[in-house]
Motif scaffolding. Sequence first.
Motif, PDB file in Angstrom:
ATOM      1  N   MET A 278      -4.059  18.053   6.234  1.00 32.33           N
ATOM      2  CA  MET A 278      -3.486  16.921   5.496  1.00 32.33           C
ATOM      3  C   MET A 278      -3.928  15.623   6.151  1.00 32.33           C
ATOM      4  O   MET A 278      -4.083  15.566   7.375  1.00 32.33           O
ATOM      5  CB  MET A 278      -1.948  17.046   5.503  1.00 32.33           C
ATOM      6  CG  MET A 278      -1.226  16.009   4.644  1.00 32.33           C
ATOM      7  SD  MET A 278      -1.699  16.098   2.886  1.00 32.33           S
ATOM      8  CE  MET A 278      -2.062  14.412   2.491  1.00 32.33           C
TER       9      MET A 278
ATOM     10  N   GLY B   2       0.847  -1.197   0.000  1.00 31.89           N
ATOM     11  CA  GLY B   2       0.000   0.000   0.000  1.00 31.89           C
ATOM     12  C   GLY B   2       0.879   1.243   0.000  1.00 31.89           C
ATOM     13  O   GLY B   2       2.080   1.185   0.318  1.00 31.89           O
ATOM     14  N   GLY B   3       0.248   2.371  -0.364  1.00 36.16           N
ATOM     15  CA  GLY B   3       0.968   3.640  -0.328  1.00 36.16           C
ATOM     16  C   GLY B   3       1.429   3.958   1.084  1.00 36.16           C
ATOM     17  O   GLY B   3       2.506   4.520   1.301  1.00 36.16           O
ATOM     18  N   MET B   4       0.618   3.576   2.063  1.00 31.12           N
ATOM     19  CA  MET B   4       0.944   3.868   3.462  1.00 31.12           C
ATOM     20  C   MET B   4       2.296   3.283   3.860  1.00 31.12           C
ATOM     21  O   MET B   4       3.122   3.971   4.459  1.00 31.12           O
ATOM     22  CB  MET B   4      -0.159   3.268   4.351  1.00 31.12           C
ATOM     23  CG  MET B   4       0.073   3.406   5.801  1.00 31.12           C
ATOM     24  SD  MET B   4      -0.652   4.917   6.376  1.00 31.12           S
ATOM     25  CE  MET B   4      -2.199   4.280   6.976  1.00 31.12           C
TER      26      MET B   4
ATOM     27  N   LEU C 217       5.056   5.235   2.272  1.00 27.14           N
ATOM     28  CA  LEU C 217       5.353   6.499   2.965  1.00 27.14           C
ATOM     29  C   LEU C 217       6.164   6.237   4.232  1.00 27.14           C
ATOM     30  O   LEU C 217       7.099   6.973   4.560  1.00 27.14           O
ATOM     31  CB  LEU C 217       4.041   7.213   3.315  1.00 27.14           C
ATOM     32  CG  LEU C 217       3.317   7.815   2.102  1.00 27.14           C
ATOM     33  CD1 LEU C 217       1.841   8.012   2.389  1.00 27.14           C
ATOM     34  CD2 LEU C 217       3.968   9.141   1.696  1.00 27.14           C
TER      35      LEU C 217
ATOM     36  N   ASN D 190      -6.164  15.000  -0.132  1.00 25.03           N
ATOM     37  CA  ASN D 190      -7.003  14.512   0.964  1.00 25.03           C
ATOM     38  C   ASN D 190      -6.652  15.349   2.191  1.00 25.03           C
ATOM     39  O   ASN D 190      -5.496  15.317   2.610  1.00 25.03           O
ATOM     40  CB  ASN D 190      -6.687  13.027   1.211  1.00 25.03           C
ATOM     41  CG  ASN D 190      -7.432  12.457   2.399  1.00 25.03           C
ATOM     42  OD1 ASN D 190      -8.297  13.095   2.972  1.00 25.03           O
ATOM     43  ND2 ASN D 190      -7.062  11.234   2.774  1.00 25.03           N
TER      44      ASN D 190
ATOM     45  N   SER E 111      -0.569   4.511  -5.426  1.00 25.25           N
ATOM     46  CA  SER E 111      -1.361   3.487  -4.747  1.00 25.25           C
ATOM     47  C   SER E 111      -2.326   2.849  -5.731  1.00 25.25           C
ATOM     48  O   SER E 111      -2.856   3.532  -6.608  1.00 25.25           O
ATOM     49  CB  SER E 111      -2.147   4.151  -3.613  1.00 25.25           C
ATOM     50  OG  SER E 111      -3.151   3.280  -3.150  1.00 25.25           O
TER      51      SER E 111
ATOM     52  N   ASP F 239       2.779  12.617  -3.385  1.00 28.02           N
ATOM     53  CA  ASP F 239       1.801  11.563  -3.090  1.00 28.02           C
ATOM     54  C   ASP F 239       0.653  11.678  -4.084  1.00 28.02           C
ATOM     55  O   ASP F 239      -0.116  12.636  -4.050  1.00 28.02           O
ATOM     56  CB  ASP F 239       1.319  11.751  -1.641  1.00 28.02           C
ATOM     57  CG  ASP F 239       0.271  10.723  -1.222  1.00 28.02           C
ATOM     58  OD1 ASP F 239      -0.394  10.146  -2.093  1.00 28.02           O
ATOM     59  OD2 ASP F 239       0.116  10.527  -0.001  1.00 28.02           O
TER      60      ASP F 239
ATOM     61  N   SER G 242      -4.984   1.416  -4.467  1.00 24.33           N
ATOM     62  CA  SER G 242      -6.207   1.321  -3.659  1.00 24.33           C
ATOM     63  C   SER G 242      -7.379   2.067  -4.262  1.00 24.33           C
ATOM     64  O   SER G 242      -8.504   1.562  -4.291  1.00 24.33           O
ATOM     65  CB  SER G 242      -5.965   1.891  -2.258  1.00 24.33           C
ATOM     66  OG  SER G 242      -5.013   1.121  -1.578  1.00 24.33           O
ATOM     67  N   LYS G 243      -7.136   3.294  -4.691  1.00 24.33           N
ATOM     68  CA  LYS G 243      -8.251   4.131  -5.135  1.00 24.33           C
ATOM     69  C   LYS G 243      -8.509   3.917  -6.624  1.00 24.33           C
ATOM     70  O   LYS G 243      -9.649   3.808  -7.060  1.00 24.33           O
ATOM     71  CB  LYS G 243      -7.965   5.610  -4.854  1.00 24.33           C
ATOM     72  CG  LYS G 243      -7.233   5.895  -3.538  1.00 24.33           C
ATOM     73  CD  LYS G 243      -8.051   5.610  -2.288  1.00 24.33           C
ATOM     74  CE  LYS G 243      -7.186   5.796  -1.042  1.00 24.33           C
ATOM     75  NZ  LYS G 243      -7.883   5.639   0.213  1.00 24.33           N
TER      76      LYS G 243
ATOM     77  N   ALA H 179      -1.819   9.294  -4.695  1.00 19.28           N
ATOM     78  CA  ALA H 179      -2.753   8.182  -4.468  1.00 19.28           C
ATOM     79  C   ALA H 179      -4.080   8.378  -5.213  1.00 19.28           C
ATOM     80  O   ALA H 179      -4.728   7.413  -5.601  1.00 19.28           O
ATOM     81  CB  ALA H 179      -3.011   8.027  -2.966  1.00 19.28           C
ATOM     82  N   TYR H 180      -4.465   9.639  -5.438  1.00 22.98           N
ATOM     83  CA  TYR H 180      -5.777   9.914  -6.066  1.00 22.98           C
ATOM     84  C   TYR H 180      -5.625  10.380  -7.510  1.00 22.98           C
ATOM     85  O   TYR H 180      -6.514  11.049  -8.038  1.00 22.98           O
ATOM     86  CB  TYR H 180      -6.542  10.969  -5.251  1.00 22.98           C
ATOM     87  CG  TYR H 180      -6.841  10.501  -3.853  1.00 22.98           C
ATOM     88  CD1 TYR H 180      -7.969   9.740  -3.582  1.00 22.98           C
ATOM     89  CD2 TYR H 180      -5.956  10.773  -2.805  1.00 22.98           C
ATOM     90  CE1 TYR H 180      -8.228   9.268  -2.298  1.00 22.98           C
ATOM     91  CE2 TYR H 180      -6.205  10.312  -1.524  1.00 22.98           C
ATOM     92  CZ  TYR H 180      -7.341   9.560  -1.288  1.00 22.98           C
ATOM     93  OH  TYR H 180      -7.599   9.085  -0.018  1.00 22.98           O
TER      94      TYR H 180
ATOM     95  N   ARG I 161      -3.815  -4.226  -0.783  1.00 23.26           N
ATOM     96  CA  ARG I 161      -2.598  -3.581  -0.298  1.00 23.26           C
ATOM     97  C   ARG I 161      -1.465  -3.587  -1.318  1.00 23.26           C
ATOM     98  O   ARG I 161      -0.560  -4.418  -1.266  1.00 23.26           O
ATOM     99  CB  ARG I 161      -2.106  -4.234   1.021  1.00 23.26           C
ATOM    100  CG  ARG I 161      -3.121  -4.386   2.119  1.00 23.26           C
ATOM    101  CD  ARG I 161      -3.857  -3.118   2.461  1.00 23.26           C
ATOM    102  NE  ARG I 161      -2.998  -2.050   2.912  1.00 23.26           N
ATOM    103  CZ  ARG I 161      -3.116  -0.783   2.473  1.00 23.26           C
ATOM    104  NH1 ARG I 161      -4.040  -0.451   1.589  1.00 23.26           N
ATOM    105  NH2 ARG I 161      -2.315   0.134   2.934  1.00 23.26           N
TER     106      ARG I 161
HETATM  107  C1  PLP Z   1      -3.236  11.063   0.616  1.00 21.57           C
HETATM  108  C2  PLP Z   1      -3.118   9.587   0.723  1.00 21.57           C
HETATM  109  N1  PLP Z   1      -1.951   9.011   0.417  1.00 21.57           N
HETATM  110  C3  PLP Z   1      -1.781   7.699   0.491  1.00 21.57           C
HETATM  111  C4  PLP Z   1      -2.812   6.868   0.888  1.00 21.57           C
HETATM  112  C5  PLP Z   1      -2.464   5.419   0.985  1.00 21.57           C
HETATM  113  O1  PLP Z   1      -3.385   4.499   0.605  1.00 21.57           O
HETATM  114  P1  PLP Z   1      -3.025   2.948   0.594  1.00 21.57           P
HETATM  115  O2  PLP Z   1      -2.150   2.663   1.762  1.00 21.57           O
HETATM  116  O3  PLP Z   1      -4.334   2.255   0.663  1.00 21.57           O
HETATM  117  O4  PLP Z   1      -2.314   2.698  -0.701  1.00 21.57           O
HETATM  118  C6  PLP Z   1      -4.049   7.408   1.244  1.00 21.57           C
HETATM  119  C7  PLP Z   1      -5.156   6.580   1.738  1.00 21.57           C
HETATM  120  O5  PLP Z   1      -6.198   6.995   2.142  1.00 21.57           O
HETATM  121  C8  PLP Z   1      -4.207   8.817   1.157  1.00 21.57           C
HETATM  122  O6  PLP Z   1      -5.349   9.416   1.492  1.00 21.57           O
END
Ligand code: PLP
Length: 396
Positions: free
Chosen positions: A122, A97-99, A102, A173, A232, A201, A234-235, A203-204, A243
């Motif tokens: 943020m 996942g992006g999380m 990071l 976000n 990511s 970042d 995910s979205k 992700a979106y 993940r």
């Molecule tokens: C700004 C931002 N970056 C990264 C992520 C990471 O998402 P994930 O860990 O599901 O890839 C999110 C998830 O909500 C996000 O809002």
Amino acid sequence: MTNIIDQVSLGAIVQVRDRLLEQTARGRKVLRLESGDPSFDIPIHVREAMEKALRDGLTHYTASTGIQPLREAITRKVTGENGLTVASPDSVVVTNGGMHGLYILFRALLDPGDEVILPDPMWTEIGENIRLASGIPVPVRLPPEAGYQYNPLEIESAVTDRTRAIFVNTPHNPTGAVADRITLEAIAAIAEKHNLLLVSDEAYEHVIFDDEKHTSLGSIPAAQGRTVSVFSMSKTYAMSGLRLGYLVLNDALTLDRIKKLVRCTINGVNSVTQYGAAAALNAPQDATRAMAREYQLRRDILFDALEESPYVKAFKPHGAFYMWARIQPDWPGYDGKADDWSMTNYLIDQSAIGSAPGSAFGPAGAGHIRFAFSCSTAQVREAASLLPGALQAAKK
Ligand SMILES: Cc1ncc(COP(=O)(O)O)c(C=O)c1O
């Protein structure tokens, strides 16, 4: 000395979710507008590729930075679509996942006391991951009067001799703002002038509305060679529970550190998910575009409902799937409290509608509320039909 982990919260959204689950246990139907989890199923070809991987016995350890066909697919995507310059698939690291990307990225970049400039408000986890890496988050307010566009002048005045990186997230976000190219160029120029790294970042990147265009910071000439891009699945592909995210960077030392951290944390993402992700990237992107159209419909439904509601003034987002609203000064509060938690709690108790309190997103988030419209269109419609009346009923 206190442990740095003790300074990290358990998460406001987790608290809201627990309260909603209590309501479910009492037999109430809840509307899940608190968190950003896509309601859609994964595209069929992604599921089929994962089923095939399982049938073919591809369930063993993989290269810890990701299977070669996936890193090749990512390389094609980020060079073709995002305009990044990528030395080779070795510049791509697949993360849980992006999380997780990071988390390891800030660990790799920061020495204790290093500062990272980030937008305020943020998504909470950015500041927390910076702190977990012994860094110091330095919030710079996104001005509502400028549609939450980054303010390069304020960013530059926050630079000190401890600044290591500027963190940028677009689409953003929690506000849903999409940074324009000129602003990103100005940020890249600041990074170049002060010799700073950029963390982008994205992700979106595919949740974007109207005629807006997503610009990848790393594609801007002044940002090249100093940007780590975070993506990511995910979205874009509704693969949140599977993940998978990825980092793209060219700096050899950081790459080396990241590879060590991947090996010592996850030692490779779930193999089956990786085959699904490769299929997602290699196929036509119709499903992603269809999801974005549906999110836009939900945005319009929710925005119209908030326009009709007392006590809130919503910002119409251009991307991501969040509606960020300012709580008006005449909000009577709830249980004697007038902070943003009071509106979140009120909406749970009154109408079983989930939301996230703005203060969870940093100092500038206080007095705001965030609604996610990633739950189903039916749920968004129902929440939209309830919100004006629910808030009206708070009138004393
Ligand atoms: C700004 C931002 N970056 C990264 C992520 C990471 O998402 P994930 O860990 O599901 O890839 C999110 C998830 O909500 C996000 O809002």
